[in-house]
Design a protein around this motif. Structure first.
Motif, PDB file in Angstrom:
ATOM      1  N   ASP A 177      35.939  25.093  40.651  1.00 41.35           N
ATOM      2  CA  ASP A 177      36.329  25.613  41.956  1.00 41.35           C
ATOM      3  C   ASP A 177      37.355  24.664  42.564  1.00 41.35           C
ATOM      4  O   ASP A 177      37.180  23.433  42.519  1.00 41.35           O
ATOM      5  CB  ASP A 177      35.106  25.726  42.877  1.00 41.35           C
ATOM      6  CG  ASP A 177      35.397  26.477  44.171  1.00 41.35           C
ATOM      7  OD1 ASP A 177      36.537  26.965  44.348  1.00 41.35           O
ATOM      8  OD2 ASP A 177      34.484  26.591  45.014  1.00 41.35           O
ATOM      9  N   SER A 193      36.885  31.041  36.944  1.00 35.14           N
ATOM     10  CA  SER A 193      36.657  30.893  38.381  1.00 35.14           C
ATOM     11  C   SER A 193      35.183  30.724  38.729  1.00 35.14           C
ATOM     12  O   SER A 193      34.298  31.307  38.084  1.00 35.14           O
ATOM     13  CB  SER A 193      37.186  32.134  39.124  1.00 35.14           C
ATOM     14  OG  SER A 193      38.583  32.240  38.997  1.00 35.14           O
ATOM     15  N   HIS A 236      41.849  31.506  43.612  1.00 40.20           N
ATOM     16  CA  HIS A 236      41.352  31.952  42.315  1.00 40.20           C
ATOM     17  C   HIS A 236      42.049  33.230  41.861  1.00 40.20           C
ATOM     18  O   HIS A 236      42.324  33.410  40.665  1.00 40.20           O
ATOM     19  CB  HIS A 236      39.843  32.168  42.372  1.00 40.20           C
ATOM     20  CG  HIS A 236      39.055  30.890  42.330  1.00 40.20           C
ATOM     21  ND1 HIS A 236      39.024  30.076  41.226  1.00 40.20           N
ATOM     22  CD2 HIS A 236      38.272  30.293  43.267  1.00 40.20           C
ATOM     23  CE1 HIS A 236      38.259  29.023  41.467  1.00 40.20           C
ATOM     24  NE2 HIS A 236      37.793  29.129  42.703  1.00 40.20           N
ATOM     25  N   VAL A 288      38.147  37.638  39.270  1.00 41.22           N
ATOM     26  CA  VAL A 288      37.448  36.455  39.785  1.00 41.22           C
ATOM     27  C   VAL A 288      35.946  36.696  39.752  1.00 41.22           C
ATOM     28  O   VAL A 288      35.165  35.847  39.291  1.00 41.22           O
ATOM     29  CB  VAL A 288      37.902  36.130  41.223  1.00 41.22           C
ATOM     30  CG1 VAL A 288      37.065  34.980  41.798  1.00 41.22           C
ATOM     31  CG2 VAL A 288      39.376  35.771  41.247  1.00 41.22           C
TER      32      VAL A 288
END
Length: 234
Positions: free
Chosen positions: A8, A40, A102, A166
């Motif tokens: 992250d 992600s 992301h 994501v």
């Protein structure tokens, strides 16, 4: 060999861990035969677009920590980062939701399947967030980073298609039992969690490579002269 990394942008240990992993990978003899794919993960998907306070205040609020303890935590991370050559400025950090970032990473992966652009973009996002104090939710900031790493057209950073990608990564992490990042998954079989020392990453890379690519037996001198039977007869 395939290595997938769940991380992250809002995770300082991910910045450190990926930096150390890259050092180990760059020293690996078969680097050109290793495929790295960034995945992600969101530590706090419910974080608003921004948080009006410092990183320590955010940690204290969201994790129920004493502010002094939260400040000590960020100071410790900054010290570790500095020893690795990474600059953390938690006083300037703009606490923001990482979801848009992301999405942009997934766009980079689509435009450049080699993963090189995605890696460069993630490093730029880490610097933007932890060093430069700019918001990783801000659309202008993200578009500027996209141009910096050579991305083509960035049509919609709130694309439902990119967001689904994501979410698919996050769902896969759940199926694999990943609850903390960074997590490195080698050949769909082995997991390494956390900002390991460079030597630990190097050992893991070597170990999995040897398992996937065992060294052929070396025939000792004279052994081939002994009578034997093979698939073509005796």
């Amino acid at each position: 060999m395939k290595i997938e990394i769940w991380s992250d942008i809002a995770c300082p240990w991910c910045y450190i861990g990926l930096h150390r992993f890259k050092q180990a990978l760059d020293g690996f003899a078969h680097r050109d035969k290793v495929e790295v794919r960034l995945r992600s993960f969101q530590l706090d998907p419910h974080l608003p677009e921004s948080f009006a306070g410092s990183e320590a205040e955010y940690l204290a609020t969201s994790k129920g920590l004493d502010l002094a303890r939260a400040e000590a935590m960020t100071a410790q991370v900054a010290a570790v980062g500095a020893s690795d050559g990474l600059d953390f400025d938690f006083d300037a950090l703009a606490v923001a939701n990482s979801r848009r970032a992301h999405r942009l990473l997934h766009l980079a992966a689509r435009q450049d399947p080699s993963g090189a652009t995605t890696w460069a973009l993630e490093q730029a996002l880490f610097r933007t967030h932890f060093t430069e104090g700019r918001s990783i939710w801000d659309e202008a900031v993200l578009r500027g980073l996209a141009a910096e790493v050579g991305l083509g057209e960035v049509a919609d950073l709130d694309s439902s298609d990119l967001d689904a990608a994501v979410e698919a990564d996050i769902a896969q992490a759940g199926r694999l039992g990943i609850r903390a990042v960074p997590t490195f998954v080698f050949a769909d079989k082995y997991g390494v969690s956390g900002a390991q020392p460079v030597e630990a990453f190097a050992e893991a890379i070597e170990q999995v490579w040897r398992e996937l690519n065992p060294t052929p037996l070396i025939t000792l001198a004279g052994a081939s002269d002994n009578p034997s039977c093979g698939v073509d007869g005796c």
